[in-house]
Design a protein around this motif. Structure first.
Motif, PDB file in Angstrom:
ATOM      1  N   UNK A  19     -25.093   5.849 -12.785  1.00 61.69           N
ATOM      2  CA  UNK A  19     -26.025   4.779 -12.338  1.00 61.69           C
ATOM      3  C   UNK A  19     -25.759   4.568 -10.803  1.00 61.69           C
ATOM      4  N   UNK A  20     -26.885   4.613  -9.909  1.00 53.30           N
ATOM      5  CA  UNK A  20     -26.771   4.438  -8.414  1.00 53.30           C
ATOM      6  C   UNK A  20     -27.530   3.041  -8.197  1.00 53.30           C
ATOM      7  N   UNK A  21     -27.435   2.965  -6.877  1.00 54.83           N
ATOM      8  CA  UNK A  21     -27.931   1.415  -6.404  1.00 54.83           C
ATOM      9  C   UNK A  21     -29.175   1.281  -6.616  1.00 54.83           C
ATOM     10  N   UNK A  22     -30.096   2.016  -6.888  1.00 53.62           N
ATOM     11  CA  UNK A  22     -31.597   1.961  -6.964  1.00 53.62           C
ATOM     12  C   UNK A  22     -31.624   1.335  -8.615  1.00 53.62           C
ATOM     13  N   UNK A  23     -30.833   2.164  -9.648  1.00 49.90           N
ATOM     14  CA  UNK A  23     -30.567   1.521 -10.890  1.00 49.90           C
ATOM     15  C   UNK A  23     -30.425   0.272 -11.021  1.00 49.90           C
ATOM     16  N   UNK A  24     -28.998  -0.033 -10.243  1.00 49.83           N
ATOM     17  CA  UNK A  24     -28.551  -1.434 -10.701  1.00 49.83           C
ATOM     18  C   UNK A  24     -28.988  -2.550 -10.239  1.00 49.83           C
ATOM     19  N   UNK A 206     -37.907  -7.363 -16.109  1.00 51.82           N
ATOM     20  CA  UNK A 206     -37.750  -7.258 -14.741  1.00 51.82           C
ATOM     21  C   UNK A 206     -37.354  -5.788 -14.819  1.00 51.82           C
ATOM     22  N   UNK A 207     -37.958  -5.007 -14.341  1.00 49.27           N
ATOM     23  CA  UNK A 207     -37.767  -3.674 -14.028  1.00 49.27           C
ATOM     24  C   UNK A 207     -38.612  -3.050 -13.027  1.00 49.27           C
ATOM     25  N   UNK A 208     -38.378  -1.636 -13.023  1.00 50.83           N
ATOM     26  CA  UNK A 208     -38.906  -0.687 -11.648  1.00 50.83           C
ATOM     27  C   UNK A 208     -40.457  -0.555 -12.144  1.00 50.83           C
ATOM     28  N   UNK A 241     -32.211   6.934   2.718  1.00 44.95           N
ATOM     29  CA  UNK A 241     -32.415   6.848   4.079  1.00 44.95           C
ATOM     30  C   UNK A 241     -33.533   7.795   4.547  1.00 44.95           C
ATOM     31  N   UNK A 242     -34.037   8.870   3.683  1.00 47.89           N
ATOM     32  CA  UNK A 242     -34.986   9.912   4.207  1.00 47.89           C
ATOM     33  C   UNK A 242     -36.352   9.550   3.800  1.00 47.89           C
ATOM     34  N   UNK A 243     -36.420   8.096   3.188  1.00 46.10           N
ATOM     35  CA  UNK A 243     -37.559   7.679   2.699  1.00 46.10           C
ATOM     36  C   UNK A 243     -38.211   8.197   1.160  1.00 46.10           C
ATOM     37  N   UNK A 244     -37.331   9.044   0.746  1.00 41.07           N
ATOM     38  CA  UNK A 244     -37.651   9.411  -0.735  1.00 41.07           C
ATOM     39  C   UNK A 244     -37.055   8.646  -1.613  1.00 41.07           C
ATOM     40  N   UNK A 245     -37.642   8.527  -3.027  1.00 36.97           N
ATOM     41  CA  UNK A 245     -36.900   7.715  -3.922  1.00 36.97           C
ATOM     42  C   UNK A 245     -35.533   7.912  -4.290  1.00 36.97           C
ATOM     43  N   UNK A 246     -34.726   6.918  -4.418  1.00 37.67           N
ATOM     44  CA  UNK A 246     -33.450   7.002  -4.588  1.00 37.67           C
ATOM     45  C   UNK A 246     -33.122   7.816  -5.901  1.00 37.67           C
ATOM     46  N   UNK A 247     -32.383   8.701  -5.908  1.00 34.55           N
ATOM     47  CA  UNK A 247     -31.964   9.710  -7.197  1.00 34.55           C
ATOM     48  C   UNK A 247     -30.888  10.512  -6.872  1.00 34.55           C
ATOM     49  N   UNK A 248     -30.344  10.604  -8.178  1.00 33.97           N
ATOM     50  CA  UNK A 248     -29.027  11.710  -7.847  1.00 33.97           C
ATOM     51  C   UNK A 248     -29.436  13.056  -7.416  1.00 33.97           C
ATOM     52  N   UNK A 249     -30.673  13.405  -7.555  1.00 38.51           N
ATOM     53  CA  UNK A 249     -31.068  14.679  -6.872  1.00 38.51           C
ATOM     54  C   UNK A 249     -31.243  14.550  -5.409  1.00 38.51           C
ATOM     55  N   UNK A 250     -31.462  13.531  -5.134  1.00 36.44           N
ATOM     56  CA  UNK A 250     -31.706  13.274  -3.811  1.00 36.44           C
ATOM     57  C   UNK A 250     -30.467  12.259  -2.903  1.00 36.44           C
ATOM     58  N   UNK A 251     -29.161  12.761  -3.495  1.00 37.20           N
ATOM     59  CA  UNK A 251     -27.993  12.459  -2.731  1.00 37.20           C
ATOM     60  C   UNK A 251     -27.601  11.073  -2.979  1.00 37.20           C
ATOM     61  N   UNK A 252     -28.020  10.291  -4.098  1.00 37.34           N
ATOM     62  CA  UNK A 252     -27.472   8.979  -4.192  1.00 37.34           C
ATOM     63  C   UNK A 252     -26.195   9.093  -5.099  1.00 37.34           C
ATOM     64  N   UNK A 253     -25.470   8.011  -4.618  1.00 34.84           N
ATOM     65  CA  UNK A 253     -23.802   7.980  -5.074  1.00 34.84           C
ATOM     66  C   UNK A 253     -23.680   7.024  -6.336  1.00 34.84           C
TER      67      UNK A 253
END
Length: 466
Positions: A19-24, A206-208, A241-253
């Motif tokens: 679970x990353x910051x976008x999820x939480x 309340x969801x994405x 930070x690159x303007x892509x959707x936050x995801x594990x694939x895109x480097x989210x922690x």
């Protein structure tokens, strides 16, 4: 919503990865709304994707929420443990004519879609097996396990007032008859969600906003089951930070990595809250203020973009606001990771108080405080630049004075002043080499305050190493 309605919200993650910051953030807002309105917050694990779901992912969800203080009142509930309930509702819907068996094979569906696309039509199920008055259905093929489809209304629209996006309308003619159970009898996502939200009496979802296209289908199932749907608030995406959707694939922690990197839970909550909600121009606020202020009317309509530098700044402000005793317990954890034993006592709290204004994380604070517990090694450059032959006699004199001085800030300060006067130096000419020898670096807070937190013997020994 009536004023006396008891608010019930939920966070319903799929345990298919960390679970990353976008999820939480999709947990933060329903949690905050429930807390702000004295409601109930429910944790529901949507684990029907058996191939990708894992207990490890569940553990990280629970651990991350616990660290951030997003406590749930009910749950966690697991969809895989509710299969009998879903099958019971499926039976009721089939009996009531709200759903029907469809024997169209995957091959037939693919061929149908190809014909529709060739004719420039929207690919959709054509209702071949949908029972209608006076309609003759095809013969049931032998040996084929049917899916169950929801009998979607024909004509009219699905309309709702979204708390973020405003009025949203879908034509029912755009929605085909949704598969709500697979050939093996297992129910599908959109169906399970509705049964869960009914059974758990959810008042606000309340969801994405990746769920917006699911919502009209879910609303139609709610109404077919004789229930009014909840209030919906679809949150814009969190971008990296690159303007892509936050995801594990895109480097989210993973959320828990922020804890390990020395961020404070309250600071992360503050930062996440501002990624899609605002209270005037307030940037820094406590958890208590957030819950006093939070409502659904000030959720942002545009995507929030993650900025690590901004998060570190927010964390630095919360470091300054946090009590020295609390910081001491967090720094002890960071020191312990380095094999450094440091009791949480007044001395460690005093160290935190002295250095916290210079730090943006507890890791940085531990970097500073390590010098109090392990021997330091000034760099050759610092030693050559500052611990010169010209100043060594003054350093030796200071060591002798400190060996016999009272061990408090005032007495240490006086010993330094007396040494400066005796050797006709300016403060930086002595203070900087003392910092280098004792602290291993040329920059620190006030030297008397820094030295006071060392033991006398340690300071004298390090000075005499000149």
């Amino acid at each position: 919503m009536s004023n006396n309605q008891h608010i019930r919200t939920r966070f319903a993650p799929s345990p298919t990865g960390f679970i990353h910051l976008g999820n939480i953030r999709s947990a933060l807002y329903p949690w905050a709304f429930a807390r702000a309105k004295q409601g109930t917050f429910i944790l529901r694990i949507e684990d029907t994707d058996l191939e990708r779901s894992s207990q490890a992912a569940v553990d990280v969800i629970v651990e991350g929420m616990k660290w951030l203080g997003l406590d749930h009142d009910e749950g966690p509930f697991f969809q895989m443990q509710r299969m009998e309930r879903y099958k019971e509702v499926l039976r009721q819907m089939l009996e009531a004519g709200l759903a029907y068996h469809c024997y169209m094979s995957t091959t037939e569906l693919d061929a149908l879609r190809e014909r529709q696309m060739a004719a420039k039509q929207k690919p959709r199920y054509d209702g071949t097996w949908r029972p209608e008055p006076g309609k003759t259905l095809p013969p049931v093929p032998a040996g084929v396990q049917p899916v169950v489809r929801f009998r979607n209304p024909i004509g009219g629209s699905v309309v709702w007032e979204d708390k973020v996006k405003g009025r949203i309308e879908f034509s029912n003619d755009e929605l085909d008859d949704l598969v709500i159970a697979r050939p093996d009898g297992t129910p599908t996502y959109n169906f399970c969600v509705v049964v869960d939200d009914i059974d758990m009496r959810i008042t606000h979802v309340i969801r994405g906003d990746d769920h917006v296209n699911n919502t009209p289908r879910q609303i139609n199932i709610f109404r077919a089951l004789g229930q009014e749907p909840p209030v919906y608030a679809h949150l814009p995406t969190v971008l990296n930070e690159q303007g892509e959707k936050m995801s594990k694939r895109n480097g989210a922690k993973p959320v828990t990595q922020y804890r390990d990197e020395g961020f404070l839970a309250d600071a992360v909550v503050n930062y996440l809250a501002r990624l899609g909600w605002s209270h005037g121009d307030d940037e820094i606020f406590s958890r208590e203020q957030f819950l006093q202020w939070f409502d659904l009317d000030h959720l942002g309509k545009s995507a929030g973009q993650y900025d690590e530098a901004k998060l570190r700044w927010v964390n630095a402000q919360h470091m300054k606001m946090t009590s020295d005793t609390v910081l001491a317990s967090l720094v002890q954890v960071q020191l312990d990771k380095r094999g450094i034993t440091a009791p949480v006592d007044q001395r460690l709290a005093g160290m935190c108080g002295l250095f916290k204004d210079r730090c943006s994380t507890t890791v940085e604070l531990a970097d500073w405080l390590a010098m109090y517990f392990v021997a330091t090694s000034p760099s050759d450059e610092d030693r050559a630049a500052h611990v010169t032959d010209a100043v060594k006699p003054a350093i030796a004199a200071l060591a002798d004075r400190l060996a016999h001085a009272d061990w408090n800030k005032a007495a240490i300060s006086q010993a330094i002043k007396d040494t400066i006067a005796e050797h006709k130096l300016k403060m930086p000419q002595l203070a900087v080499p003392v910092r280098v020898l004792v602290c291993g670096r040329a920059q620190t807070p006030s030297i008397d305050a820094v030295l006071e937190l060392f033991s006398r013997d340690e300071v004298v020994t390090r000075l005499r190493s000149a």
